[in-house]
Design an enzyme around this catalytic site. Structure first.
Site, mmCIF file in Angstrom:
data_model
loop_
_atom_site.group_PDB
_atom_site.id
_atom_site.type_symbol
_atom_site.label_atom_id
_atom_site.label_comp_id
_atom_site.label_asym_id
_atom_site.label_seq_id
_atom_site.Cartn_x
_atom_site.Cartn_y
_atom_site.Cartn_z
ATOM 1 N N PRO A 159 0.840 -1.204 0.000
ATOM 2 C CA PRO A 159 0.000 0.000 0.000
ATOM 3 C C PRO A 159 0.880 1.261 0.000
ATOM 4 O O PRO A 159 1.902 1.302 0.680
ATOM 5 C CB PRO A 159 -0.781 -0.101 1.309
ATOM 6 C CG PRO A 159 -0.737 -1.544 1.683
ATOM 7 C CD PRO A 159 0.549 -2.087 1.136
ATOM 8 N N VAL A 160 0.474 2.255 -0.775
ATOM 9 C CA VAL A 160 1.290 3.467 -0.944
ATOM 10 C C VAL A 160 0.961 4.496 0.146
ATOM 11 O O VAL A 160 -0.190 4.607 0.573
ATOM 12 C CB VAL A 160 1.029 4.074 -2.346
ATOM 13 C CG1 VAL A 160 1.774 5.377 -2.524
ATOM 14 C CG2 VAL A 160 1.451 3.086 -3.419
ATOM 15 N N ALA A 204 1.395 4.666 3.295
ATOM 16 C CA ALA A 204 0.736 4.151 4.495
ATOM 17 C C ALA A 204 1.751 3.874 5.596
ATOM 18 O O ALA A 204 1.450 3.232 6.589
ATOM 19 C CB ALA A 204 -0.029 2.875 4.149
ATOM 20 N N GLY A 205 2.991 4.321 5.390
ATOM 21 C CA GLY A 205 4.024 4.096 6.408
ATOM 22 C C GLY A 205 4.652 2.726 6.326
ATOM 23 O O GLY A 205 5.302 2.279 7.262
ATOM 24 N N LEU A 206 4.465 2.032 5.205
ATOM 25 C CA LEU A 206 5.018 0.681 5.081
ATOM 26 C C LEU A 206 6.294 0.648 4.244
ATOM 27 O O LEU A 206 6.780 -0.423 3.874
ATOM 28 C CB LEU A 206 3.962 -0.264 4.499
ATOM 29 C CG LEU A 206 2.687 -0.418 5.331
ATOM 30 C CD1 LEU A 206 1.694 -1.334 4.639
ATOM 31 C CD2 LEU A 206 2.984 -0.948 6.728
ATOM 32 N N GLY A 207 6.815 1.805 3.909
ATOM 33 C CA GLY A 207 8.119 1.859 3.233
ATOM 34 C C GLY A 207 8.045 1.557 1.748
ATOM 35 O O GLY A 207 9.029 1.093 1.160
ATOM 36 N N SER A 208 6.890 1.830 1.143
ATOM 37 C CA SER A 208 6.731 1.501 -0.276
ATOM 38 C C SER A 208 7.756 2.214 -1.164
ATOM 39 O O SER A 208 8.336 1.606 -2.064
ATOM 40 C CB SER A 208 5.289 1.805 -0.693
ATOM 41 O OG SER A 208 5.236 2.494 -1.878
ATOM 42 N N SER A 209 8.010 3.475 -0.895
ATOM 43 C CA SER A 209 8.885 4.207 -1.824
ATOM 44 C C SER A 209 10.336 3.714 -1.734
ATOM 45 O O SER A 209 11.007 3.566 -2.759
ATOM 46 C CB SER A 209 8.747 5.721 -1.652
ATOM 47 O OG SER A 209 9.643 6.202 -0.719
ATOM 48 N N ASP A 220 13.759 2.951 6.432
ATOM 49 C CA ASP A 220 13.105 2.343 5.260
ATOM 50 C C ASP A 220 14.114 1.803 4.244
ATOM 51 O O ASP A 220 14.006 0.647 3.818
ATOM 52 C CB ASP A 220 12.168 3.354 4.577
ATOM 53 C CG ASP A 220 10.884 3.565 5.361
ATOM 54 O OD1 ASP A 220 10.842 3.153 6.534
ATOM 55 O OD2 ASP A 220 9.931 4.141 4.814
HETATM 56 O O1 PMV Z 1 5.240 6.142 8.857
HETATM 57 P P1 PMV Z 1 6.665 6.165 8.427
HETATM 58 O O2 PMV Z 1 7.095 4.887 7.806
HETATM 59 O O3 PMV Z 1 7.003 7.371 7.622
HETATM 60 O O4 PMV Z 1 7.536 6.154 9.788
HETATM 61 C C1 PMV Z 1 7.979 7.282 10.428
HETATM 62 C C2 PMV Z 1 8.798 6.874 11.610
HETATM 63 C C3 PMV Z 1 9.130 8.027 12.526
HETATM 64 O O5 PMV Z 1 9.797 7.454 13.647
HETATM 65 C C4 PMV Z 1 7.878 8.701 13.013
HETATM 66 C C5 PMV Z 1 10.027 9.046 11.859
HETATM 67 C C6 PMV Z 1 11.444 8.584 11.542
HETATM 68 O O6 PMV Z 1 12.114 9.258 10.716
HETATM 69 O O7 PMV Z 1 11.928 7.590 12.118
#
Ligand code: PMV
Length: 327
Positions: free
Chosen positions: A107-108, A110-115, A158
């Site tokens: 999923p894009v 969404a904080g799962l490191g897609s990019s 990521d």
């Molecule tokens: O949601 P993401 O994958 O962008 O995670 C951010 C993680 C933070 O700890 C909030 C920020 C960071 O640079 O580590």
């Protein structure tokens, strides 16, 4: 000839946000991957197409022409890809045209490191295609540099997990250490579908810390203890403890203001349905949550998250980072 490479998505199990202030975080590669197929062209152009995003561009000397979709969006999404491809071409020593096709099960936004997964797979695919010797360390560096365009000052979590896979312990001052653990981590990821900006969420924590240092510093300290205790639980194969620690970690994140209603619904639904623990993952304010779930409860938790308005999927730890699929 075409070369396909892939790289995994990630979830942060413990320590997001607090990691920005030097505390340790534990990050896990999961079995959702981004794929990049690279081929040479007869011209000197760079063509990039993403099947999931319905975006395609042709890039000539750094200038973008959109073939499908919106130009602004295409620039945002594909500039890191361009930078990574350029870096590999520099190592190759000659400018050749490339066609890059991206498809992804991640999923894009969404904080799962897609990019980062996309950029790492592009780097590996182009490198293999052109026979450029590259270590994983090289792929990590190229991915990290390109990711700076997306995040400004990313912690590097990521790109590291997309490149190396497995489970990593990360701390600002010491960097990455693989966490050797045989343990199966049965996770359910729930997407809230609420978009959020990592930058805004990080600012929220900075603000509250500035306002109440005496209160927030002990929270940071508690987060550190959670990650340290979790390392032992990993080694001891102790899922119960990991679940409890996830619940406490979520409470701390809630305390510093980065949960939201959409996450609370899903976290509570997962716990009620029998998850060992549940927490937001990544920046919060929407995005995704994770639940640690024994196999016998999986169906119930998946269903509960769905009923609470989320999009759930099962995720397993994957040890494999970036890899070439076919050469
Ligand atoms: O949601 P993401 O994958 O962008 O995670 C951010 C993680 C933070 O700890 C909030 C920020 C960071 O640079 O580590």
């Amino acid at each position: 000839m075409a070369v396909v490479a892939s790289a995994p998505a990630k979830v942060i199990l413990f320590g997001e946000h607090f990691v920005v202030y030097g505390e340790p975080a534990i990050v896990l590669a999961i079995d959702k991957r981004a794929y990049a197929k690279a081929e040479t062209r007869n011209d000197k152009l760079l063509h990039v197409h993403s099947t999931n995003l319905n975006l395609a561009v042709t890039i000539e000397n750094g200038s973008f022409r959109v073939d499908q979709g919106d130009l602004k969006e295409a620039k945002m999404k594909f500039e890191p890809v361009r930078q990574a491809a350029e870096k590999v071409l520099e190592k190759y020593g000659e400018n050749v045209g490339l066609s890059i096709e991206i498809s992804s099960t991640i999923p894009v936004a969404a904080g799962l490191g897609s990019s980062a997964a996309v950029v790492a797979s592009v780097t590996a695919a182009v490198g293999t295609l052109l026979n450029v010797e590259m270590s994983k360390e090289d792929i990590f560096k190229i991915t990290y540099e390109a990711e700076k365009y997306v995040h400004g000052t990313p912690s590097g979590v990521d790109p590291a997990i997309a490149t190396f896979g497995g489970t990593l312990l990360f701390q600002m001052d010491t960097g990455f250490k693989p966490l050797e653990a045989e343990i199966e981590i049965p996770l359910v990821v729930g997407e809230t579908g609420v978009e959020r900006s990592t930058r805004v969420q990080v600012e929220k924590v900075r603000d509250i810390r500035e306002r109440f240092p005496q209160i927030v510093d002990p929270i940071m300290h508690a987060a550190r203890e959670i990650s340290l205790r979790a390392i032992d639980a990993f080694k001891e194969n102790d899922l119960e403890t990991l679940g409890s620690l996830m619940n406490v970690n979520h409470a701390l994140l809630y305390g510093v203001g980065v949960s939201d209603e959409s996450l609370e619904w899903l976290v509570n639904a997962a716990r009620k349905a029998g998850a060992l623990g549940a927490k937001l993952t990544g920046a919060g304010g929407g995005g995704c949550m994770i639940a640690l779930v024994r196999n016998e409860r999986l169906e119930q938790v998946l269903e509960a998250i769905q009923r609470a308005g989320g999009r759930p999927f099962m995720a397993r730890k994957t040890d494999e980072g970036v890899r070439v699929e076919q050469g």
